[in-house]
Design a protein around this motif. Sequence first.
Motif, mmCIF file in Angstrom:
data_model
loop_
_atom_site.group_PDB
_atom_site.id
_atom_site.type_symbol
_atom_site.label_atom_id
_atom_site.label_comp_id
_atom_site.label_asym_id
_atom_site.label_seq_id
_atom_site.Cartn_x
_atom_site.Cartn_y
_atom_site.Cartn_z
ATOM 1 N N LEU A 205 0.816 -1.205 0.000
ATOM 2 C CA LEU A 205 0.000 0.000 0.000
ATOM 3 C C LEU A 205 0.858 1.266 0.000
ATOM 4 C CD1 LEU A 205 -3.044 -0.834 2.303
ATOM 5 C CD2 LEU A 205 -2.797 -1.049 -0.157
ATOM 6 N N ARG A 207 3.630 1.563 -1.657
ATOM 7 C CA ARG A 207 3.943 1.718 -3.077
ATOM 8 C C ARG A 207 2.730 2.178 -3.868
ATOM 9 N NH1 ARG A 207 6.607 -4.024 -4.314
ATOM 10 N NH2 ARG A 207 6.505 -3.234 -6.453
ATOM 11 N N TYR A 208 1.558 1.683 -3.494
ATOM 12 C CA TYR A 208 0.334 2.071 -4.213
ATOM 13 C C TYR A 208 0.037 3.555 -4.048
ATOM 14 C CZ TYR A 208 -4.646 2.589 -5.153
ATOM 15 O OH TYR A 208 -5.856 3.027 -5.616
ATOM 16 N N GLN A 300 -1.461 3.810 -15.533
ATOM 17 C CA GLN A 300 -2.078 2.904 -14.576
ATOM 18 C C GLN A 300 -1.515 1.481 -14.607
ATOM 19 O OE1 GLN A 300 -6.358 3.090 -14.405
ATOM 20 N NE2 GLN A 300 -6.389 5.311 -14.576
ATOM 21 N N PHE A 304 0.185 0.951 -11.093
ATOM 22 C CA PHE A 304 -0.619 0.163 -10.169
ATOM 23 C C PHE A 304 -0.365 -1.332 -10.300
ATOM 24 C CE2 PHE A 304 -3.645 3.893 -10.747
ATOM 25 C CZ PHE A 304 -3.037 4.577 -9.717
ATOM 26 N N SER A 307 2.808 -1.844 -8.419
ATOM 27 C CA SER A 307 2.792 -1.475 -7.008
ATOM 28 C C SER A 307 2.010 -2.476 -6.162
ATOM 29 C CB SER A 307 2.203 -0.074 -6.831
ATOM 30 O OG SER A 307 0.859 -0.041 -7.279
ATOM 31 N N VAL A 308 0.862 -2.946 -6.648
ATOM 32 C CA VAL A 308 0.062 -3.889 -5.864
ATOM 33 C C VAL A 308 0.148 -5.309 -6.389
ATOM 34 C CG1 VAL A 308 -1.551 -2.095 -5.142
ATOM 35 C CG2 VAL A 308 -2.024 -3.390 -7.217
ATOM 36 N N VAL A 335 -8.981 -0.739 -4.685
ATOM 37 C CA VAL A 335 -7.653 -1.327 -4.883
ATOM 38 C C VAL A 335 -6.951 -1.615 -3.561
ATOM 39 C CG1 VAL A 335 -5.379 -0.988 -5.919
ATOM 40 C CG2 VAL A 335 -7.426 -0.319 -7.179
ATOM 41 N N PRO A 336 -6.873 -0.657 -2.605
ATOM 42 C CA PRO A 336 -6.219 -0.993 -1.340
ATOM 43 C C PRO A 336 -6.895 -2.119 -0.581
ATOM 44 C CG PRO A 336 -6.978 1.296 -1.342
ATOM 45 C CD PRO A 336 -7.200 0.765 -2.708
ATOM 46 N N THR A 339 -6.197 -5.433 -2.297
ATOM 47 C CA THR A 339 -4.812 -5.836 -2.026
ATOM 48 C C THR A 339 -4.684 -6.443 -0.635
ATOM 49 O OG1 THR A 339 -4.008 -4.064 -3.485
ATOM 50 C CG2 THR A 339 -2.440 -5.010 -1.920
#
Length: 362
Positions: A205, A207-208, A300, A304, A307-308, A335-336, A339
């Motif tokens: 998260l 990184r996100y 994106q 993203f 990152s995730v 997304v968070p 994840t």
Amino acid sequence: MNSKTIAYGILRAIAVIVGVLLLLFFLYKIQSILLYITFAAVISLMGRPFVFFLKRKLKFNNLLAVICTLLITIALFFCIFLLFVPIITDQGRLIGEIDIYQIGEKFDRLNQDASDYFSIEKINFPELIKQTEFMEFFDLKAIPDIINTFLNAFGGIMIGLFSVLFISFFLLKDSRLLENSMLVFAKREDETKFKRAFTKIKDLLSRYFVGLLLQVLILFILYAILLLVFGVNNPIAVALIAAIFNLIPYIGPLFGGALVLILATTSHLELDFSTVLLPKLTYILIGYIVIQLIDNFLNQPLIFGNSVKSHPLEIFLAILIFGALFGIGGLIVAVPFYTAIKVVAKEFLSEYKIVKQLTKEL
């Protein structure tokens, strides 16, 4: 199974249901506090890489690194706020200098030109306003209530800002504070898995959210260039607002595009519609669409997806599902939350084939 066992089971089920309902009611009543904690957690996750950078590269101690990170965060939000000042002052100046008849003539001419160009019936704005009962909102008796509402909202915002900064300070100062708070809900034999999952969630998260900042920065630069080229008023502030709208997947870019076109129109009401204004709006719309394509197909997936560690199709479906369940708020947090669910599933449900398939990149 005797009647006492059945009665005990029924009572236990009722007690569990009542407990869950009471817990949900309690969470509903403290939703503002939960919102403060959520914002503080996001700030701490975004600031965490910078704290590590200050500690490792510049040899700051932990307290100084946290204070510097929070000061930079406050300065960043203050600078964003200052970008909106020109819009507010310009609108105030325009309201003071406004000529109702001249503005009415400009809108009427624009309305007539648009209807002639597209061969449609002219829009009757007075009749439209009457049908929507718009004038009911202008009740002088409601002015004291509006002022009180504004003051209460301002006080709530100030309390919220102080709460978020206060909580963020301690979350940044002690990166294990939130983890230790959540461990009270884990069984003793599951604590190792829980710690491993929590550490992985924090890394992904962080990184996100840094990726979100990068996305907003790239869009802000591209929008600003577009608006500067076509002479839209306050291009920096408008570009920032349009970039922030992109934090809401799919719906946000539509609102941002509508805002850009509306402000571009109001900035050039004196221009001829068919020969000047319509081509200008068309070029702005084409530029906006090109920027959105760059964001959708380059920004994106690179930001993203890496990152995730999720496939773009996974992210798309997660956003659709959370949006259908929780509305616009679900689109933002999809997304968070997805994840976090994947990481927890990998630690505790790794024996299932579908979990192995979805979490193989983690």
